[in-house]
Design a protein around this motif. Structure first.
Motif: not given
Ligand SMILES: *Cc1c(COP(=O)(O)O)cnc(C)c1O
Length: 412
Positions: A28, A31-32
């Motif tokens: 996470t 990808s953020t």
């Protein structure tokens, strides 16, 4: 094969939710937020699959056809494929793909060519030399007598005349070229000429640009250096690991320097993943990628310069940029923290001249995600906005989330 075999198999989640949570948390995070660490990249699902394969179980000391363990007939093929692909990709007579990391590769190169106490000429640490280039905190500084060359105070470019004069004065046994932060191409022919003049070995530590070399976007050190050390996980986009390239006459010395001198069993899952990455790097798509990495870095560097940061050497030839944010009222260390809070992940680094620290960033990962020049212009504006206090951290964080949301590193 799935993107994250372990997570999607759900085995880990069932058996060890605590660790599964951590792995998913990192996925996470990756990808953020915006991955601008110059040494990082996103490996392909195929590389991850090889890393997560049962080859991880295999002990394989020695080299294909001459192992100290039984049952190596399959992994021998994997290592031979990796070696042949590396040789073809870089035009090298010999490749060793067993080095566990870039640092292990450098250690092996020194072990192959030097004796403790030998003099080595390398880029000084304040100018972008790696720990293995003579840091007192590293084996290299303890076991060898390092002399450092620098960069020109005005241009930030390697001080080539100084390299020649230091080589003449100190008569090093080896000269090292390569850096963790130098954004320009290195003149390997010049280093070869100086090494020949003083009877030194030339070691190219191409850990950073080797992926650009694979894609034809940077000069190849192989024709010039006695030994080329590299990583496989930076622009090259393979698994975390190292490799060495050299001519046939040094092949045996290099192999013995890796095993048995500095390492034990080879990591066969990583070697298989290196083979996969070399296969990917030999494709036209990777050539296009490597060139896009450089175009993106040029646009990002120009954007940062236009925003008032002082970009070392005035730009870049590679994936890598170093810049001083001080004109915006913040030094590199504070800037890294402010940017991290906004979801922009990068490093701070020593600057060639001056006391404060700068920022080091690169475009390998964002280019793998599919970002182009337009996004780079947006990122430079975002960086400057945060550092000038023009953009609120929370707003910047939302902007970053929106941007990376459009370019998922592992779609699905
Ligand atoms: C990254 C790098 C290394 C070390 O690689 P590791 O895999 O972190 O050990 C060595 N030399 C240079 C120039 C590097 O950029």
């Amino acid at each position: 094969m799935s993107v994250t075999p372990v997570l999607e198999a759900d085995v880990l989640r069932r058996q060890d939710p605590e660790l599964a949570e951590i792995l998913l948390g990192e996925l996470t995070r990756q990808s953020t937020t915006l991955q601008l660490v110059a040494a990082e990249n996103f490996t392909s699902p195929a590389v991850l699959a090889a890393l997560g394969s049962p080859l991880a179980n295999k002990y394989a000391e020695g080299y294909p056809g001459a192992r100290h363990h039984g049952g190596c007939e399959i992994v021998d093929v994997a290592e031979r494929v990796a070696v042949e692909r590396a040789k073809a990709l870089f035009g090298a007579e010999h490749a060793n793909v067993q080095a566990h990391s870039g640092s292990s590769a450098v250690l092996a190169a020194y072990a192959a060519l030097l004796r403790p106490g030998d003099t080595v000429l390398a880029l000084g640490l304040p100018y972008g030399g790696h720990l293995t280039h003579g840091s007192p905190a590293n084996f290299s500084g303890r076991w060898f007598d390092f002399v450092g060359y620098g960069v020109d105070a005005e241009t930030g470019l390697i001080d080539y005349p100084q390299v020649r004069s230091l080589a003449r004065t100190h008569r090093p046994k080896a000269i090292v070229c390569g850096s963790i932060a130098y954004p320009r191409h290195i003149d390997y022919a010049f280093f070869r000429e100086v090494a020949d003049e003083v009877g030194a070995y030339l070691i190219a530590d191409a850990a950073h640009p080797i992926g650009l070399v694979a894609g034809g976007a940077a000069p190849n050190p192989v024709p010039y250096a006695d030994v080329v050390c590299a990583t496989t996980h930076k622009v090259l986009r393979g698994p975390r690991g190292g490799m060495l390239l050299c001519g046939s006459e040094l092949a045996e010395r290099v192999d013995r320097a890796v095993f048995p001198f500095t390492q034990g069993g080879a990591q066969m899952h990583t070697i298989a993943a290196k083979a996969v990455a070399f296969g990917e790097a030999a494709t036209p798509a990777f050539t296009a990628y490597a060139h896009q990495v450089v175009s993106n870095a040029r646009v990002l560097a120009a954007g940062l310069a236009a925003e008032g940061l002082v970009v070392t050497t005035g730009g870049t030839d590679t994936h890598l940029i170093t810049a001083d944010p001080l004109p915006l009222g913040v030094d590199g260390r504070a800037a890294r923290g402010q940017l991290a809070a906004a979801g922009l992940v990068l490093d701070c680094c020593a600057l060639p001249h001056g006391d404060s620290r700068g920022l080091r960033l690169g475009t390998a990962a964002v280019t793998t995600q599919g970002m182009g020049e337009g996004e780079m212009a947006g990122i430079s504006a975002l960086i400057a906005g945060v550092l000038r206090g023009r953009t609120d951290t929370r707003l910047a964080r939302d902007e970053v989330r929106d941007l990376v949301g459009g370019f998922p590193p592992y779609p699905g």
